[in-house]
Structures are given as structure tokens and as C-alpha cells.
Motif scaffolding. Structure first.
Motif, PDB file in Angstrom:
ATOM      1  N   LEU A  97       3.722  -0.624   6.215  1.00 27.20           N
ATOM      2  CA  LEU A  97       2.773   0.022   5.828  1.00 27.20           C
ATOM      3  C   LEU A  97       1.760  -0.078   4.493  1.00 27.20           C
ATOM      4  N   ALA A  98       1.638  -1.179   4.335  1.00 22.90           N
ATOM      5  CA  ALA A  98       1.576  -2.326   3.104  1.00 22.90           C
ATOM      6  C   ALA A  98      -0.498  -2.474   4.041  1.00 22.90           C
ATOM      7  N   ARG A  99       0.157  -2.773   5.464  1.00 26.29           N
ATOM      8  CA  ARG A  99      -0.892  -3.389   5.791  1.00 26.29           C
ATOM      9  C   ARG A  99      -1.650  -2.480   6.361  1.00 26.29           C
ATOM     10  N   GLN A 100      -0.800  -0.949   6.928  1.00 25.66           N
ATOM     11  CA  GLN A 100      -1.880   0.042   7.551  1.00 25.66           C
ATOM     12  C   GLN A 100      -2.158   0.949   6.349  1.00 25.66           C
ATOM     13  N   LYS A 101      -2.123   0.560   4.736  1.00 22.40           N
ATOM     14  CA  LYS A 101      -3.111   1.364   3.843  1.00 22.40           C
ATOM     15  C   LYS A 101      -3.904  -0.081   3.032  1.00 22.40           C
ATOM     16  N   SER A 102      -3.727  -1.480   3.682  1.00 22.82           N
ATOM     17  CA  SER A 102      -4.652  -2.595   3.354  1.00 22.82           C
ATOM     18  C   SER A 102      -4.003  -2.862   1.983  1.00 22.82           C
ATOM     19  N   LEU A 103      -3.098  -3.046   1.796  1.00 21.14           N
ATOM     20  CA  LEU A 103      -2.117  -3.471   1.056  1.00 21.14           C
ATOM     21  C   LEU A 103      -1.898  -5.003   0.992  1.00 21.14           C
ATOM     22  N   PRO A 104      -1.965  -5.755  -0.086  1.00 22.54           N
ATOM     23  CA  PRO A 104      -1.627  -6.702   0.062  1.00 22.54           C
ATOM     24  C   PRO A 104       0.546  -7.258   0.082  1.00 22.54           C
ATOM     25  N   PRO A 105       0.809  -7.979   0.536  1.00 18.92           N
ATOM     26  CA  PRO A 105       2.303  -8.313   0.192  1.00 18.92           C
ATOM     27  C   PRO A 105       2.986  -8.555  -1.240  1.00 18.92           C
ATOM     28  N   LYS A 106       3.610  -8.195  -1.306  1.00 21.32           N
ATOM     29  CA  LYS A 106       4.029  -8.955  -3.032  1.00 21.32           C
ATOM     30  C   LYS A 106       4.573  -9.349  -2.549  1.00 21.32           C
ATOM     31  N   GLU A 107       4.992 -10.922  -2.956  1.00 17.14           N
ATOM     32  CA  GLU A 107       5.887 -12.190  -3.202  1.00 17.14           C
ATOM     33  C   GLU A 107       6.987 -11.755  -3.433  1.00 17.14           C
ATOM     34  N   SER A 108       7.275 -10.568  -3.626  1.00 21.47           N
ATOM     35  CA  SER A 108       9.070 -10.933  -4.151  1.00 21.47           C
ATOM     36  C   SER A 108       9.349  -9.936  -2.551  1.00 21.47           C
TER      37      SER A 108
END
Length: 176
Positions: A122-133
Motif C-alpha cells: 500500500l505504501a508503494r502504491q501511494k509512493s510512500l517510503p517504508p518506515k524502518e519499524s
């Protein structure tokens, strides 16, 4: 000193929306006072009202899931979040992560893995970087399932983005 008037003292003067707003405010007060049981009870009263805006209902469900998680009722947190996912018009990756964290605590590692992967997708679809946690949670889920190859791949991603000595040490241990 200000006192919150009990809802029953207001009689039948309030409609469902006003009652829900009252209970929502009361939940916030209880939460601010570290009274999670009181906050949970107030949130449940919000949901008991019939004519409540959908956004308020959704926010209340999310709050209940968070409180359940905070009090260690991980199964309830997952249950409420899964219901929330079916109703929410828009979902953020953090919703899947809350489920993943609760499932990890329940030692349901394969389910935690899937929920984390859902969040990352979902983050990838929204062009959001993954969080470390999130990546750390995924690494741990793989490790608990004894999938050391996938755990190493996630550690490689962690080392690239966040080159902490602990990640290097874990990666070296998995390579060994």
C-alpha cells in the motif's frame, strides 16, 4: 473546578449525533487521564448511537483497536481493525501495521508477515517510503518463522537505508 455533566442529566434533549459527540469527548478526557478502561467504555457508547456520521464511527473503531492494543488485548485489536478495514473508504499503511504488530504479539508470525507486506504494498502504491519499524517487524516475522533467507534480504534493505551497527551484526550472523 469544571465538571462534565452526566449524559442522563441532559434527558432526551440530545439527538444521537450529540450523544456520540458527548461520548467521544468523554473518551478523550479519559484517555488524557490515562484511564483506558473509561476511554474504551466511552468509545463503545459512541458506537451504540444509531445515527452517527460514518467518519465518527470509523474513527471510534480505530481508537478502540488502538486502546485494545495498548492494553495488551491483541486479539480484540486485530478483530476491530479487520472490521475497520472492511468499512474504511481509504486505508493507510499504518492500519495494516497495527494488525501486524498485534499478530506478532499473538505469535501469529505468518499473519504478521502478510499484514506487513500489505502495508508495504500500500505504501508503494501511494509512493510512500517504508518506515524502518515496518521492515524491522517484517524481518522479525521472517526470523520467527525460521525463514533466514528472507530475513537476510530485509536486513540488507535495512542496512542500505539505515546502516546501524545492530543491523550489520544481525546480517553477518545470518550470513554465517
Amino acid at each position: 473546578r469544571t465538571r462534565l455533566v452526566p449524559l442522563q442529566d441532559l434527558g432526551e434533549k440530545l439527538n444521537d449525533y450529540e450523544k456520540a459527540t458527548y461520548w467521544n469527548f468523554k473518551a478523550s478526557l479519559h484517555y488524557a487521564l490515562d484511564d483506558t478502561a473509561g476511554a474504551m467504555a466511552a468509545y463503545k457508547n459512541v458506537l451504540r448511537q444509531k445515527d452517527v456520521p460514518e467518519l465518527m464511527r470509523l474513527n471510534t473503531l480505530y481508537g478502540i483497536a488502538q486502546l485494545a492494543f495498548a492494553t495488551g488485548d491483541y486479539a480484540q485489536s486485530v478483530k476491530v481493525m479487520q472490521k475497520w478495514l472492511t468499512l474504511a473508504p481509504e486505508v493507510k499503511p499504518e492500519a495494516h501495521i497495527l494488525i501486524a504488530q498485534a499478530q506478532y504479539q499473538l505469535k501469529q508470525y505468518a499473519r504478521a508477515e502478510q499484514a506487513t507486506l500489505d502495508a508495504l504494498k500500500l505504501a508503494r502504491q501511494k509512493s510512500l517510503p517504508p518506515k524502518e519499524s515496518w521492515l524491522s517487524l517484517l524481518r522479525a516475522a521472517y526470523y520467527e518463522q525460521k525463514d533466514y533467507l528472507k530475513s537476510a534480504r530485509v536486513l540488507e534493505a535495512l542496512v542500505q537505508r539505515w546502516p546501524k551497527p545492530s543491523y550489520w551484526m544481525q546480517l553477518a550472523g545470518l550470513y554465517g
